[in-house]
Motif scaffolding. Structure first.
Motif, PDB file in Angstrom:
ATOM      1  N   ALA A 146      29.830  16.336   3.248  1.00 48.41           N
ATOM      2  CA  ALA A 146      29.944  15.029   2.575  1.00 48.41           C
ATOM      3  C   ALA A 146      31.325  14.830   1.958  1.00 48.41           C
ATOM      4  CB  ALA A 146      28.862  14.911   1.503  1.00 48.41           C
ATOM      5  N   MET A 147      31.927  15.904   1.461  1.00 48.82           N
ATOM      6  CA  MET A 147      33.243  15.799   0.834  1.00 48.82           C
ATOM      7  C   MET A 147      34.342  15.520   1.860  1.00 48.82           C
ATOM      8  SD  MET A 147      32.858  18.966  -1.874  1.00 48.82           S
ATOM      9  CE  MET A 147      34.595  18.981  -2.300  1.00 48.82           C
ATOM     10  N   GLN A 148      34.173  16.026   3.088  1.00 46.28           N
ATOM     11  CA  GLN A 148      35.201  15.876   4.112  1.00 46.28           C
ATOM     12  C   GLN A 148      35.003  14.645   4.990  1.00 46.28           C
ATOM     13  OE1 GLN A 148      37.760  17.898   3.939  1.00 46.28           O
ATOM     14  NE2 GLN A 148      36.751  19.119   2.361  1.00 46.28           N
ATOM     15  N   LEU A 149      33.821  14.039   4.949  1.00 42.10           N
ATOM     16  CA  LEU A 149      33.528  12.911   5.836  1.00 42.10           C
ATOM     17  C   LEU A 149      34.440  11.689   5.630  1.00 42.10           C
ATOM     18  CD1 LEU A 149      29.647  12.716   6.293  1.00 42.10           C
ATOM     19  CD2 LEU A 149      31.390  12.949   8.062  1.00 42.10           C
ATOM     20  N   PRO A 150      34.746  11.264   4.413  1.00 48.55           N
ATOM     21  CA  PRO A 150      35.554  10.039   4.256  1.00 48.55           C
ATOM     22  C   PRO A 150      36.884  10.093   4.992  1.00 48.55           C
ATOM     23  CG  PRO A 150      34.556  10.632   2.167  1.00 48.55           C
ATOM     24  CD  PRO A 150      34.270  11.758   3.104  1.00 48.55           C
ATOM     25  N   PHE A 151      37.637  11.161   4.798  1.00 48.46           N
ATOM     26  CA  PHE A 151      38.941  11.242   5.462  1.00 48.46           C
ATOM     27  C   PHE A 151      38.774  11.409   6.971  1.00 48.46           C
ATOM     28  CE2 PHE A 151      42.611  13.591   7.103  1.00 48.46           C
ATOM     29  CZ  PHE A 151      43.637  12.728   6.740  1.00 48.46           C
ATOM     30  N   SER A 152      37.758  12.150   7.390  1.00 55.50           N
ATOM     31  CA  SER A 152      37.529  12.358   8.823  1.00 55.50           C
ATOM     32  C   SER A 152      37.185  11.045   9.511  1.00 55.50           C
ATOM     33  CB  SER A 152      36.405  13.383   9.034  1.00 55.50           C
ATOM     34  OG  SER A 152      36.724  14.622   8.445  1.00 55.50           O
ATOM     35  N   VAL A 153      36.338  10.236   8.882  1.00 55.96           N
ATOM     36  CA  VAL A 153      35.994   8.922   9.454  1.00 55.96           C
ATOM     37  C   VAL A 153      37.227   8.033   9.502  1.00 55.96           C
ATOM     38  CG1 VAL A 153      34.644   6.819   9.089  1.00 55.96           C
ATOM     39  CG2 VAL A 153      33.576   9.056   8.758  1.00 55.96           C
ATOM     40  N   PHE A 154      38.021   8.043   8.440  1.00 54.82           N
ATOM     41  CA  PHE A 154      39.251   7.252   8.389  1.00 54.82           C
ATOM     42  C   PHE A 154      40.202   7.632   9.520  1.00 54.82           C
ATOM     43  CE2 PHE A 154      43.687   7.141   6.873  1.00 54.82           C
ATOM     44  CZ  PHE A 154      43.862   5.772   6.768  1.00 54.82           C
ATOM     45  N   LEU A 155      40.353   8.928   9.766  1.00 57.83           N
ATOM     46  CA  LEU A 155      41.255   9.402  10.808  1.00 57.83           C
ATOM     47  C   LEU A 155      40.750   9.037  12.199  1.00 57.83           C
ATOM     48  CD1 LEU A 155      43.782  11.126  11.479  1.00 57.83           C
ATOM     49  CD2 LEU A 155      42.291  13.126  11.503  1.00 57.83           C
TER      50      LEU A 155
END
Length: 275
Positions: A146-155
């Motif tokens: 959950a902590m890594q999902l925002p940046f991964s989705v953005f990328l």
């Protein structure tokens, strides 16, 4: 004019070398003192170690610091969060990019806001306890994901936007279902960005310190950063052992970064045109 450019290039390179040397001082300090004996390492200086080198420091750290257990824990958390993050982030990025509706735009912005929003550990603790995920390996893996999902989705969102929709239409005409369309056609095209997500998620998960400190009360489930913290509490006077422990903990991160640095650069710039 050419002389000025040469002088400017020499000056820029000199500054870069100086900054690099300064950044390498802590690493050299750890490497040198990790192979010294207890008395020599107590000064914590950059003096070269005497021969023979104290290789037994690493053996002592592995045995007394339970490093193998914490290594397996870190590997489990990192691999698990990388796998889930790659699957969920790629699926979310594909759906949000291809279906450009107002609702999906709001959902995308909501996800991306997670990059800047701080973590509320009080509320998160209540959620973890309510879901019976506190002090469990599964809970930590889901938390890291959950902590890594925002940046991964953005990328990945910007990268998916560069893939022509004609591929989707041709696959559907040929009778390809949604799951097969994504996993056999779209996902292979995301390899540069996915490699970046894998490397960054692995590094961030491996180096995470605060979350397992809050949500893992059992030392048998602690990752390697917490094992260093625990080891330092017991052997804070033995700087040779502390440096050896830090070096062994940092070694996997250094190796992964060196192997994946080219993917980080290519993946970060691949989706910069659109998104």
């Amino acid at each position: 004019m050419k002389a000025k450019q040469t002088i400017r290039a020499i000056f820029s390179n000199a500054i870069a070398w100086i900054i690099s040397a300064i950044c390498l001082i802590p690493l050299l300090l750890i490497i040198f003192n990790s192979v010294k004996d207890k008395l020599a390492a107590s000064d914590m200086n950059l003096k070269l170690p005497d021969f023979p080198l104290a290789w037994e420091n690493f053996t002592t750290v592995i045995e007394k610091g339970k490093l193998m257990t914490s290594f397996l824990n870190s590997l489990t958390y990192s691999v698990g969060s990388v796998f889930l993050c790659v699957i969920f982030a790629s699926l979310a990025a594909y759906v949000l990019s291809r279906n450009a509706s107002k609702l999906n735009g709001i959902l995308y912005m909501f996800l991306v806001l997670g990059i800047t929003m701080p973590i509320n550990y009080v509320a998160l603790t209540k959620v973890m306890v309510f879901l019976h995920l506190n002090n469990t390996k599964l809970g930590i893996i889901l938390l890291y994901t959950a902590m890594q999902l925002p940046f991964s989705v953005f990328l990945l969102h910007g990268f998916v936007a560069r893939i022509p929709t004609d591929l989707d239409e041709a696959a559907v005409i040929d009778g390809c279902g949604p799951a097969r369309l994504f996993f056999t056609i779209i996902m292979p095209l995301l390899k540069p960005a996915l490699a970046t997500v894998v490397v960054l998620t692995f590094l961030n998960t491996w180096n995470e310190f605060v979350s397992p400190l809050y949500f893992l009360s059992s030392s048998e489930k602690w990752p390697m950063p917490l094992s260093v913290y625990n080891f330092f509490g017991m052997y804070y006077k033995d700087w040779n052992l502390v440096c050896a422990d830090i070096l062994l903990t940092s070694l996997p991160v250094i190796i992964v970064y060196l192997l994946g640095q080219k993917y980080i650069v290519s993946g970060m710039t691949a989706g910069a045109v659109k998104g």
